[in-house]
Design a protein around this motif. Structure first.
Motif, short mmCIF file in Angstrom:
data_model
loop_
_atom_site.label_atom_id
_atom_site.label_comp_id
_atom_site.label_asym_id
_atom_site.label_seq_id
_atom_site.Cartn_x
_atom_site.Cartn_y
_atom_site.Cartn_z
N GLY A 180 -82.78 15.07 -20.99
CA GLY A 180 -81.86 16.08 -21.50
C GLY A 180 -81.63 15.98 -22.99
N ILE A 181 -82.71 15.73 -23.74
CA ILE A 181 -82.63 15.60 -25.20
C ILE A 181 -83.52 16.67 -25.83
N PHE A 182 -82.93 17.47 -26.71
CA PHE A 182 -83.69 18.50 -27.44
C PHE A 182 -83.25 18.44 -28.89
N ARG A 183 -84.23 18.18 -29.77
CA ARG A 183 -83.92 18.09 -31.19
C ARG A 183 -84.98 18.82 -32.01
N VAL A 184 -84.53 19.39 -33.13
CA VAL A 184 -85.39 20.15 -34.03
C VAL A 184 -85.37 19.48 -35.39
N HIS A 185 -86.55 19.23 -35.92
CA HIS A 185 -86.63 18.61 -37.24
C HIS A 185 -86.20 19.62 -38.30
N ARG A 186 -85.37 19.18 -39.21
CA ARG A 186 -84.76 20.11 -40.17
C ARG A 186 -85.72 20.63 -41.22
N SER A 187 -86.90 20.05 -41.31
CA SER A 187 -87.91 20.63 -42.22
C SER A 187 -88.28 22.04 -41.78
N SER A 188 -88.06 22.36 -40.49
CA SER A 188 -88.33 23.72 -40.01
C SER A 188 -87.45 24.75 -40.71
N MET A 189 -86.37 24.28 -41.33
CA MET A 189 -85.43 25.16 -42.04
C MET A 189 -85.61 25.13 -43.56
N THR A 190 -86.42 24.19 -44.05
CA THR A 190 -86.48 23.99 -45.50
C THR A 190 -87.88 24.05 -46.09
N SER A 191 -88.90 23.84 -45.27
CA SER A 191 -90.26 23.70 -45.78
C SER A 191 -90.86 25.05 -46.18
N VAL A 192 -91.36 25.12 -47.41
CA VAL A 192 -92.04 26.32 -47.87
C VAL A 192 -93.34 26.53 -47.08
N ASP A 193 -94.06 25.46 -46.81
CA ASP A 193 -95.31 25.57 -46.06
C ASP A 193 -95.07 26.10 -44.65
N LEU A 194 -94.03 25.62 -43.98
CA LEU A 194 -93.73 26.12 -42.65
C LEU A 194 -93.26 27.57 -42.70
#
Length: 441
Positions: free
Chosen positions: A14-28
């Protein structure tokens, strides 16, 4: 970090986490443009916004300038605005009515069917110059459902109804409230946020933040005569959350603060009680009590993946957001109403809309502040992960985060070049990921 590692999805624990680079990375961010916005269906506009022949509206969709226009043959078409001569924008206004659309640069002229019909000094061109080859270009796919027009720049995308999956039923619940169809009120609310677009997806589906973030609004409603007085996060009646497939998600909650569609509230005034009761009776006669309850007594926040939100709460809002940079988005909101609604009821609905959802209302400034605060917090790069695990091992409520996980699982699949994934909580199945449709490149 590799794309497949951006999300931790441990369904057993029951663990779900999102890396915050998904919100900041220009490449992504750039990858999102190609893997999501160039491949999915993206909302463009509503048919009522181009009601008469010659009516057009201009929008920026997935970074591209487009316009929706109704031709003299009453057909609605979508074109890229770029002039086929040298590229200048054809439409100079956001909306209008015209028989001919003329480029201001060299005065090339196009009709509402997109055909090039006028070239000043045409005799200067050679014998093989052919105006029929130089009409305005269209996106590869354009389809509509119940008056909502979508475009896709992927010629191989599923048809729109298939793509909408379970979201289709919720669009039906919204549109069927009207006896004579829905229309978008002229005008819009436009504002920007210094935040990643996915934060607004999360926020639009987040029942968890209502009480702590919007307590001022709840106090205001309570002061008008409702049973919300003294509400806390622990005592408030909550609704349900659902992942609807293909990244679309919804939260549904009992109506407590009134809706002009068949649910009276003291803030509407006694004069509105009888008209609202008549609307409800009409819905019961047509659809039965159970479906009427879902339409009138239940509110819903619906995300149509990736970037369209329809809030059917105290008013019906269409909210589209265009990503501009990893930390910047442009938001536009329109108000959707039944065509047959009286002037007094329309005024009540518009007041409810602006009071809560308007740029200066009770909710929107709170939300803008919250999302910009999150984006600022992401600069603390040593805190790498956002936790979205709430309710993962229990039946989903509107204050849980199943709906956000549904969105994020689809986003993660798309970013890896997959078109579909199992967006539900629970054990991973063999059909969790399906390869994206092949393209011709």
């Amino acid at each position: 970090m590799e794309i497949e590692d951006l999300i931790i999805d441990d369904r057993r624990r029951g663990i779900f986490r999102v890396h915050r680079s998904s919100m900041t990375s220009v490449d992504l961010f750039r990858r999102e443009q190609g893997q999501i916005f160039d491949r999915c269906w993206i909302y463009l506009g509503h048919e009522s916004e181009v009601e008469h022949p010659g009516d057009y509206l201009r929008r920026t969709i997935a970074g591209r300038p487009l316009f929706l226009v109704r031709g003299k043959d009453d057909q609605v078409r979508v074109f890229l605005i770029s002039c086929t001569h040298r590229g200048a924008l054809i439409c100079r206004r956001d909306a209008g009515n015209a028989d001919v659309l003329q480029c201001f640069y060299h005065a090339w002229s196009f009709n509402t069917n997109g055909k090039l019909i006028g070239v000043p000094g045409e005799d200067a061109y050679g014998p093989y110059f052919d105006k029929s080859e130089l009409g305005l270009k269209q996106p590869p796919r354009v389809e509509s459902y119940r008056g909502f027009y979508f475009v896709s720049f992927n010629p191989y995308v599923d048809d729109l109804v298939t793509y909408l999956a379970g979201a289709k039923d919720y669009l039906d619940l919204i549109v069927d409230q009207a006896e004579e169809g829905m229309r978008v009120i002229r005008g819009s609310n436009k504002y920007t946020m210094k935040a990643n677009w996915k934060l607004l997806v999360e926020n639009s589906l987040d029942g968890y933040h209502l009480v702590p973030t919007h307590q001022t609004y709840l106090d205001y409603i309570s002061s008008l005569g409702t049973d919300d007085s003294g509400q806390t996060a622990a005592s408030r009646i909550v609704g349900t959350a659902k992942a609807l497939g293909n990244g679309h998600c919804v939260i549904e909650s009992p109506v407590r603060n009134g809706r002009p569609i068949a649910h009276w509230h003291p803030l509407f005034g006694e004069e509105a009680r009888e008209p609202i009761a008549r609307v409800r009776q009409r819905l019961v006669e047509k659809y039965g009590e159970e479906r009427t309850h879902r339409m009138a007594d239940t509110s819903r926040n619906l995300i149509i993946y990736p970037n369209l939100v329809i809030n059917d709460i105290m008013a019906i809002t269409i909210r589209y957001f265009e990503p501009v940079a990893p930390d910047h988005m442009e938001v536009t909101a329109w108000h959707l109403v039944p065509r047959e609604e009286s002037e007094s009821m329309l005024a009540t609905r518009l007041d409810s809309f602006l009071t809560f959802l308007g740029p200066g209302g009770f909710a929107t400034p709170d939300d803008v502040e919250a999302l910009e605060s999150c984006q600022a917090g992401f600069r603390a790069t040593e805190t790498e992960w956002s936790d979205i695990s709430r309710g993962m091992l229990s039946p989903a409520k509107s204050t849980d985060e199943l709906q956000m996980r549904g969105f994020w699982r689809q986003w993660h699949a798309n970013m890896q070049g997959l078109s579909h994934t199992d967006v539900q909580d629970g054990p991973v199945t063999e059909t969790e990921a399906v390869p994206a449709l092949a393209t011709d490149d």
